[in-house]
Design a protein around this motif. Structure first.
Motif, PDB file in Angstrom:
ATOM      1  N   TYR B 518      40.503 -29.424 -34.124  1.00  0.00           N
ATOM      2  CA  TYR B 518      39.690 -30.274 -33.262  1.00  0.00           C
ATOM      3  C   TYR B 518      38.835 -29.406 -32.336  1.00  0.00           C
ATOM      4  CZ  TYR B 518      38.544 -34.124 -30.085  1.00  0.00           C
ATOM      5  OH  TYR B 518      37.875 -35.060 -29.339  1.00  0.00           O
ATOM      6  N   GLN B 519      39.506 -28.399 -31.711  1.00  0.00           N
ATOM      7  CA  GLN B 519      38.788 -27.509 -30.779  1.00  0.00           C
ATOM      8  C   GLN B 519      37.659 -26.770 -31.507  1.00  0.00           C
ATOM      9  OE1 GLN B 519      42.117 -25.213 -29.490  1.00  0.00           O
ATOM     10  NE2 GLN B 519      42.479 -26.479 -27.649  1.00  0.00           N
ATOM     11  N   ALA B 520      37.929 -26.346 -32.730  1.00  0.00           N
ATOM     12  CA  ALA B 520      36.924 -25.589 -33.483  1.00  0.00           C
ATOM     13  C   ALA B 520      35.701 -26.448 -33.762  1.00  0.00           C
ATOM     14  CB  ALA B 520      37.537 -25.093 -34.792  1.00  0.00           C
ATOM     15  N   ASN B 521      35.967 -27.727 -34.158  1.00  0.00           N
ATOM     16  CA  ASN B 521      34.846 -28.627 -34.431  1.00  0.00           C
ATOM     17  C   ASN B 521      34.063 -28.955 -33.165  1.00  0.00           C
ATOM     18  OD1 ASN B 521      34.683 -29.334 -37.352  1.00  0.00           O
ATOM     19  ND2 ASN B 521      36.872 -29.720 -36.972  1.00  0.00           N
ATOM     20  N   ALA B 522      34.825 -29.088 -32.073  1.00  0.00           N
ATOM     21  CA  ALA B 522      34.143 -29.328 -30.800  1.00  0.00           C
ATOM     22  C   ALA B 522      33.242 -28.141 -30.476  1.00  0.00           C
ATOM     23  CB  ALA B 522      35.167 -29.543 -29.689  1.00  0.00           C
ATOM     24  N   LYS B 523      33.784 -26.937 -30.812  1.00  0.00           N
ATOM     25  CA  LYS B 523      33.004 -25.722 -30.574  1.00  0.00           C
ATOM     26  C   LYS B 523      31.724 -25.757 -31.416  1.00  0.00           C
ATOM     27  CE  LYS B 523      33.302 -21.999 -28.102  1.00  0.00           C
ATOM     28  NZ  LYS B 523      33.488 -22.131 -26.647  1.00  0.00           N
ATOM     29  N   THR B 524      31.852 -26.237 -32.661  1.00  0.00           N
ATOM     30  CA  THR B 524      30.700 -26.342 -33.549  1.00  0.00           C
ATOM     31  C   THR B 524      29.606 -27.166 -32.869  1.00  0.00           C
ATOM     32  OG1 THR B 524      32.192 -26.303 -35.421  1.00  0.00           O
ATOM     33  CG2 THR B 524      29.937 -27.037 -35.854  1.00  0.00           C
ATOM     34  N   ILE B 525      30.058 -28.304 -32.275  1.00  0.00           N
ATOM     35  CA  ILE B 525      29.080 -29.179 -31.623  1.00  0.00           C
ATOM     36  C   ILE B 525      28.482 -28.469 -30.409  1.00  0.00           C
ATOM     37  CG2 ILE B 525      28.807 -31.349 -30.340  1.00  0.00           C
ATOM     38  CD1 ILE B 525      30.882 -32.531 -32.324  1.00  0.00           C
ATOM     39  N   GLU B 526      29.351 -27.766 -29.685  1.00  0.00           N
ATOM     40  CA  GLU B 526      28.860 -27.052 -28.502  1.00  0.00           C
ATOM     41  C   GLU B 526      27.794 -26.003 -28.911  1.00  0.00           C
ATOM     42  OE1 GLU B 526      31.852 -24.927 -26.291  1.00  0.00           O
ATOM     43  OE2 GLU B 526      30.369 -24.185 -24.866  1.00  0.00           O
ATOM     44  N   VAL B 527      28.140 -25.263 -29.995  1.00  0.00           N
ATOM     45  CA  VAL B 527      27.203 -24.230 -30.469  1.00  0.00           C
ATOM     46  C   VAL B 527      25.905 -24.886 -30.913  1.00  0.00           C
ATOM     47  CG1 VAL B 527      26.792 -22.505 -32.259  1.00  0.00           C
ATOM     48  CG2 VAL B 527      28.991 -22.576 -31.071  1.00  0.00           C
ATOM     49  N   ALA B 528      26.039 -26.009 -31.633  1.00  0.00           N
ATOM     50  CA  ALA B 528      24.836 -26.727 -32.081  1.00  0.00           C
ATOM     51  C   ALA B 528      23.972 -27.113 -30.882  1.00  0.00           C
ATOM     52  CB  ALA B 528      25.237 -27.967 -32.878  1.00  0.00           C
ATOM     53  N   SER B 529      24.668 -27.543 -29.836  1.00  0.00           N
ATOM     54  CA  SER B 529      23.964 -27.974 -28.627  1.00  0.00           C
ATOM     55  C   SER B 529      23.268 -26.774 -27.971  1.00  0.00           C
ATOM     56  CB  SER B 529      24.976 -28.620 -27.685  1.00  0.00           C
ATOM     57  OG  SER B 529      24.506 -28.628 -26.389  1.00  0.00           O
ATOM     58  N   ILE B 530      23.982 -25.619 -27.960  1.00  0.00           N
ATOM     59  CA  ILE B 530      23.380 -24.415 -27.372  1.00  0.00           C
ATOM     60  C   ILE B 530      22.160 -24.005 -28.194  1.00  0.00           C
ATOM     61  CG2 ILE B 530      23.723 -21.930 -26.949  1.00  0.00           C
ATOM     62  CD1 ILE B 530      26.698 -22.682 -26.330  1.00  0.00           C
ATOM     63  N   LEU B 531      22.368 -24.086 -29.528  1.00  0.00           N
ATOM     64  CA  LEU B 531      21.256 -23.729 -30.413  1.00  0.00           C
ATOM     65  C   LEU B 531      20.046 -24.623 -30.126  1.00  0.00           C
ATOM     66  CD1 LEU B 531      22.993 -23.053 -33.873  1.00  0.00           C
ATOM     67  CD2 LEU B 531      22.082 -21.410 -32.238  1.00  0.00           C
ATOM     68  N   LEU B 532      20.333 -25.904 -29.968  1.00  0.00           N
ATOM     69  CA  LEU B 532      19.262 -26.872 -29.694  1.00  0.00           C
ATOM     70  C   LEU B 532      18.590 -26.548 -28.372  1.00  0.00           C
ATOM     71  CD1 LEU B 532      18.106 -29.274 -31.161  1.00  0.00           C
ATOM     72  CD2 LEU B 532      19.541 -30.776 -29.743  1.00  0.00           C
ATOM     73  N   ASP B 533      19.457 -26.227 -27.355  1.00  0.00           N
ATOM     74  CA  ASP B 533      18.918 -25.862 -26.044  1.00  0.00           C
ATOM     75  C   ASP B 533      18.028 -24.627 -26.171  1.00  0.00           C
ATOM     76  OD1 ASP B 533      20.157 -27.942 -24.857  1.00  0.00           O
ATOM     77  OD2 ASP B 533      21.817 -26.774 -23.972  1.00  0.00           O
ATOM     78  N   THR B 534      18.456 -23.691 -27.002  1.00  0.00           N
ATOM     79  CA  THR B 534      17.697 -22.455 -27.184  1.00  0.00           C
ATOM     80  C   THR B 534      16.310 -22.781 -27.727  1.00  0.00           C
ATOM     81  OG1 THR B 534      19.761 -21.385 -27.730  1.00  0.00           O
ATOM     82  CG2 THR B 534      17.744 -20.165 -28.229  1.00  0.00           C
ATOM     83  N   ILE B 535      16.322 -23.649 -28.777  1.00  0.00           N
ATOM     84  CA  ILE B 535      15.050 -24.045 -29.381  1.00  0.00           C
ATOM     85  C   ILE B 535      14.171 -24.735 -28.338  1.00  0.00           C
ATOM     86  CG2 ILE B 535      13.972 -25.548 -31.115  1.00  0.00           C
ATOM     87  CD1 ILE B 535      15.286 -23.106 -32.311  1.00  0.00           C
ATOM     88  N   LEU B 536      14.798 -25.678 -27.634  1.00  0.00           N
ATOM     89  CA  LEU B 536      14.040 -26.439 -26.643  1.00  0.00           C
ATOM     90  C   LEU B 536      13.528 -25.496 -25.543  1.00  0.00           C
ATOM     91  CD1 LEU B 536      16.158 -29.703 -26.403  1.00  0.00           C
ATOM     92  CD2 LEU B 536      13.962 -29.362 -27.499  1.00  0.00           C
ATOM     93  N   GLY B 537      14.322 -24.437 -25.236  1.00  0.00           N
ATOM     94  CA  GLY B 537      13.971 -23.510 -24.170  1.00  0.00           C
ATOM     95  C   GLY B 537      12.739 -22.657 -24.549  1.00  0.00           C
ATOM     96  N   LEU B 538      12.479 -22.517 -25.873  1.00  0.00           N
ATOM     97  CA  LEU B 538      11.366 -21.699 -26.302  1.00  0.00           C
ATOM     98  C   LEU B 538      10.041 -22.294 -25.806  1.00  0.00           C
ATOM     99  CD1 LEU B 538      12.334 -20.662 -29.944  1.00  0.00           C
ATOM    100  CD2 LEU B 538      12.263 -19.259 -27.915  1.00  0.00           C
ATOM    101  N   ARG B 539      10.005 -23.579 -25.826  1.00  0.00           N
ATOM    102  CA  ARG B 539       8.813 -24.281 -25.379  1.00  0.00           C
ATOM    103  C   ARG B 539       8.481 -23.964 -23.938  1.00  0.00           C
ATOM    104  NH1 ARG B 539       7.917 -29.838 -27.630  1.00  0.00           N
ATOM    105  NH2 ARG B 539       7.324 -29.362 -29.772  1.00  0.00           N
ATOM    106  N   ALA B 540       9.466 -23.886 -23.168  1.00  0.00           N
ATOM    107  CA  ALA B 540       9.269 -23.783 -21.740  1.00  0.00           C
ATOM    108  C   ALA B 540       8.847 -22.409 -21.242  1.00  0.00           C
ATOM    109  CB  ALA B 540      10.589 -24.069 -21.024  1.00  0.00           C
TER     110      ALA B 540
END
Lengths: 398, 540
Positions: B518-540
């Motif tokens: 469960y923790q690992a999958n939650a981590k997957t989502i967290e990483v996905a979210s960080i990745l998304l934030d990273t992408i979104l951060g490029l714009r800024a």
């Protein structure tokens, strides 16, 4: 193999059950001292044990029967002892009374002594056991077997003897009836002669004695009858046979017997001669006859002849009676010996049966106690295993 | 497929796996619970999914275990019953054997002092105790018969209850399967558990229809549950002997059929019926046979003796008489009574009597324990004697062909055994013509202790010893079989539990495993979210 948690607990618990019930069983066995508590513990032994315990109970039963047989017979023996003593005393008195120098008064006092003896013997004949049952009446044990009357005593009992089963295959007579003791003679008893009580003459007899037991008429009863004809010639006939001239002092012989006669018979006087057993043997009648004759005056020749004849006959009867009582006593003694012998065998048998019974169902205590300790250890081990097992869980570590 | 979706599918799967594990843990001790396993599958475009939460159940092992449980339950109920008789006969102090010995010892005392009131009272006292013990044995055994009647009723109620539950569960399972595609595990577990419970009462045949419905039948094929319909059993009075309950079967058409005891096999009910016909009836008959043999044999000898009043002895013991039951379905109305004839012929067995030809009075007689069959014909006065008993038909004209009767020569005889002599003077210790000191008849009575009174073959004690031996052996064998069956059942239980049981250590490990998952999958989502934030951060 995958083991479920339930299996682990179940197996520990069932092992606890097993150990506990085995432990309990040994405990029960030790407490009762028996290896076979229920028939199912050893069906064959349980069934055999019933057979043995029945044999044991029956042997004990026969032992009880022997105790009561011994009581009866011992009592009878002591009574017979005192009766034989009484007869011996009576004989002494008869010898004393036969002394020709005694006066009527002297004889009367002898008679008084004999009367005492008769009463004593009668009392013994009517003896009872501890339960108030009369010993010598055969099956008639509820009333006195002998009743005093003018001619001695009359017997009200029967001729049966009570028996007891003193061993599996032995019925033993434990009493003798009054007829056997007081109204019988031993089979070897000889002849008895008895002068008729109505004899008017002074004939007396000595004998009879046996001279030829091979005589064809030996064993019969005889009646010697005297006849005096108008000329005063005295003759006698035997059982209505031919008349023979009577010669005083000359022994007459018949049927292998010899009888010496003295004195002068009157016409119609008679003397009966017969085997003792057929001459109505009766100790009480004998004693009464002696008393009666001793209490009668002996003045005339005929009185004196009656006195002599009666004492003569009675002496023989007393001898026979004494023999008879001693014979009965001997048979009682033999039975008492047999009881002792059977008792010995019986006690042995009881020991054997007890041993067999014990071998079948009793516990070997040493073995049982070692089993007990073993089971205790087993149970403790099972408990420890359970504790250890229940302590082992991954949940304790996370 | 995005990482979010993949992570989410993992989270969902972990959630289900954790639920399954917690369900296993919580049901670790639930009877009938089968361990569940979440079956996961890789999704076509990434991610994971649970295709089923599968219960770990093997029908083959379960039905083997049920069969074994059924046999064990039968042996258990047999053993608990037969042990009661074993215990009854174990009594060393007041069993029948010592009391018979005391009675005969009192006769010995009577023979020693036949006119002594104390000795006579001793005989009466011993006779009172002995007859009371016979009655007490009889009432103990009769209580057991009553107890069995009661237990048959209880067993039948339990069985009916479960049959109805099974029919209902069949219905619910079909409905659930129709609506949800498959039936919930809990319903399936419940149904298998009820079949297992049913096996403890009765051995049944289970057949599975369409892979979904359980059909239940008796061993002879008579259906108990077909689909959603349950048939019922009933505890009913036997047509041959109304005093005993047997199992009746209610068929669908409203008819009630009496089932032969042999049809009911296994389970508590089967064990009870087997114990009753195999042991209890026999023991009751044997005790009755001993009572009759003692009473009649003793009475015969006592009546040859003379009592203290000079009269011939009166009967010493009262005793019951043979019982004859008319079957409930008899067409004729004749009533048969029975009396003891020559007791040397008594066997201790029961007999079935069937009218072959009412016109000639021909009867077919079957000995129930051995099955031996013979025919007999009533004589002119409607009587027939066999096996130590004389039957009397009240009116042979009322017999009909095919009527049947059951004869129980000694079953109930001991119940009425009593001492009739209470006056010490009425004990006939003397022989004919004898007086108070006569002990001939007392000796003859004492000799009966070893006489072959029972069936002309055995003394009373031998007969008792053989009864004790029989019961002991029977108890012993049943006990041994029961222990063996318990071992066998335990092995099957281990096998069944090995597959279906929960192991807490395993579940603890799974708990950790799925927690990490469960923790690992939650981590997957967290990483996905960080990745998304990273992408979104490029714009800024």
């Amino acid at each position: 193999m995958r083991i479920s948690t339930l299996t682990m607990f179940d197996q520990s618990v069932s092992s606890l059950h097993r150990q506990q019930s085995a432990f309990l069983k040994v405990g029960q066995q030790i407490a009762s001292g028996r290896r076979v508590l229920n028939p199912s513990d050893d069906p064959q032994a349980a069934s055999l044990a019933l057979g043995v315990s029945q044999s044991l109970a029956m042997t004990q039963q026969y032992m009880d029967a022997r105790v009561s047989a011994r009581n009866s017979l011992s009592q009878e023996e002591s009574i017979l002892n005192s009766i034989s003593g009484a007869i011996a005393s009576a004989k002494t008195l008869v010898v004393q009374a036969a002394n020709g120098t005694l006066s009527d008064a002297d004889r009367s006092s002898v008679a008084t002594e004999l009367r005492g003896i008769l009463e004593t013997v009668l009392g013994q004949a009517n003896a009872t056991d501890g339960n108030g049952r009369y010993l010598f009446g055969g099956y008639q044990d509820s009333s006195p077997p002998f009743e005093r009357n003018a001619s001695g005593a009359v017997y009200h009992g029967d001729t049966n003897n009570r028996e007891l089963r003193i061993d599996s295959s032995r019925l033993m007579g434990v009493a003798d009836n009054g007829v056997e003791i007081f109204q019988s003679v031993h089979s070897s008893a000889g002849y008895v002669a008895r002068a008729d009580t109505d004899n008017a003459g002074s004939v007396t007899f000595i004998g009879p004695s046996v001279i030829d037991a091979g005589d064809p008429d030996y064993g019969n009863n005889f009646e010697i009858t005297f006849a005096v004809d108008g000329g005063g010639n005295i003759s006698y006939s035997i059982d209505g046979g031919p008349d023979t001239t009577y010669q005083p002092g000359q022994p007459i012989t018949f049927g292998g017997l010899s009888l010496s006669l003295e004195g002068v018979p009157a016409d119609g006087d008679s003397i009966a001669v017969g085997p003792a057993g057929e001459m109505d043997p009766d100790l009480f009648a004998t004693l009464q006859n002696i008393i009666d004759v001793l209490e009668s005056p002996a003045q005339t020749a005929s009185d004196k002849a009656r006195l002599r004849n009666t004492l003569n006959t009675s002496m023989r009867e007393l001898d026979n009676s004494l023999d008879n009582v001693l014979t009965v006593r001997a048979s009682v003694g033999a039975k008492l010996n047999e009881l002792d012998a059977v008792d010995g065998v019986g006690s042995n048998r009881i020991l054997n049966y007890r041993q067999t019974l014990s071998d079948l169902v009793d516990l070997d205590l040493v073995e049982a106690l070692s089993e007990y300790s073993l089971r205790q250890v087993g149970l403790q081990a099972a408990q420890k295993t359970f504790i250890g097992l229940s302590d082992l869980s991954l949940f304790k570590l996370i | 497929m995005s990482m979010f979706s993949i992570g989410l599918s993992g989270l969902n799967t972990a959630q289900i796996a954790l639920n399954t594990t917690s369900n296993n843990i919580s049901n670790v001790y639930t009877p009938g619970y089968n361990r569940e396993l979440a079956i996961v599958e890789q999704k076509n475009h990434g991610g994971v999914g649970v295709i089923a939460v599968q219960r770990q159940f093997d029908y083959f092992i379960a039905s083997q275990l049920n069969g074994s449980t059924s046999t064990l339950a039968a042996l258990d109920s047999y053993y608990s019953q037969v042990s009661q008789i074993d215990n009854l006969l174990a009594d060393q102090e007041v069993g029948l054997a010592p009391l018979m010995q005391k009675f005969f010892a009192s006769l010995q005392a009577l023979a020693a002092t036949p006119s002594d009131p104390a000795a006579r009272q001793g005989v009466i006292g011993a006779a009172n105790t002995l007859t009371a013990q016979f009655r007490s044995f009889d009432s103990y055994l009769r209580d057991m018969q009553d107890g069995i009647n009661g237990q048959i009723g209880a067993e039948v109620a339990q069985i009916n209850n479960r049959l109805e539950q099974l029919a209902e569960l069949n219905r619910e399972i079909v409905v659930a399967a129709a609506s949800q595609g498959e039936a919930p595990n809990s319903l399936l577990d419940m149904r298998d558990q009820i079949v297992a419970e049913l096996s403890e009462h009765l051995d049944v045949r289970v057949s599975i229809q369409d892979g979904l419905t359980y059909n239940i039948a008796l061993n002879n094929g008579q259906p108990l549950v077909t689909g959603t319909r349950a048939f019922s059993l009933e505890a009913m009075a036997s047509t041959a002997d109304p005093s005993r309950l047997v199992v009746g079967y209610n068929d669908g058409a409203g008819n009630r059929v009496e089932l032969n005891d042999k049809v009911i096999k296994g389970g508590g009910l089967g064990g009870l019926l087997q114990f009753r016909s195999e042991t209890l009836d026999k023991v009751q008959n044997s005790i009755g046979l001993m009572a009759v043999s003692l009473a009649v044999g003793f009475n015969d000898q006592h009546q040859l003796g003379i009592d203290l009043n000079g009269d011939f002895g009166e009967p010493f013991f009262a005793i019951g008489s043979p019982k004859v039951f008319s079957a409930t379905g008899n067409a004729g109305t004749a009533v048969i009574s029975a009396a003891y004839d020559d007791i040397a012929g008594l066997t201790g067995a029961d007999y079935d009597i069937r009218v072959v030809d009412a016109a000639t009075g021909e009867l077919a007689i079957t000995r129930r324990d051995s099955g031996e069959t013979f025919t007999g014909t009533l004589d002119g006065s409607g009587q027939l004697a066999f096996a130590g008993v004389e039957l009397t038909v009240d009116d042979p004209a009322l017999l009909a062909d095919g009527d049947s009767f059951q004869l129980q020569p000694t079953r109930l005889a001991a119940a009425e055994m009593d001492n009739l002599i209470h006056d010490t003077g009425k004990i006939a210790a003397a022989g004919p013509g004898g007086a108070s000191g006569d002990n001939r008849n007392a000796l003859a009575l004492q000799d009966l202790q070893n006489a072959k009174l029972v069936g002309g073959r055995a003394s009373l004690n031998q007969s008792y010893a053989s009864l004790v031996g029989d019961v002991g052996i029977r108890t012993n064998i049943v006990g041994v079989n029961r222990a063996a069956q318990a071992g066998f059942t335990a092995q099957l239980q281990v096998a069944q539990q090995s597959l279906s049981g929960v192991n807490l250590d395993e579940e603890a490990a799974n708990l950790i495993r799925y927690q990490r998952y469960y923790q690992a999958n939650a981590k997957t989502i967290e990483v996905a979210s960080i990745l998304l934030d990273t992408i979104l951060g490029l714009r800024a």
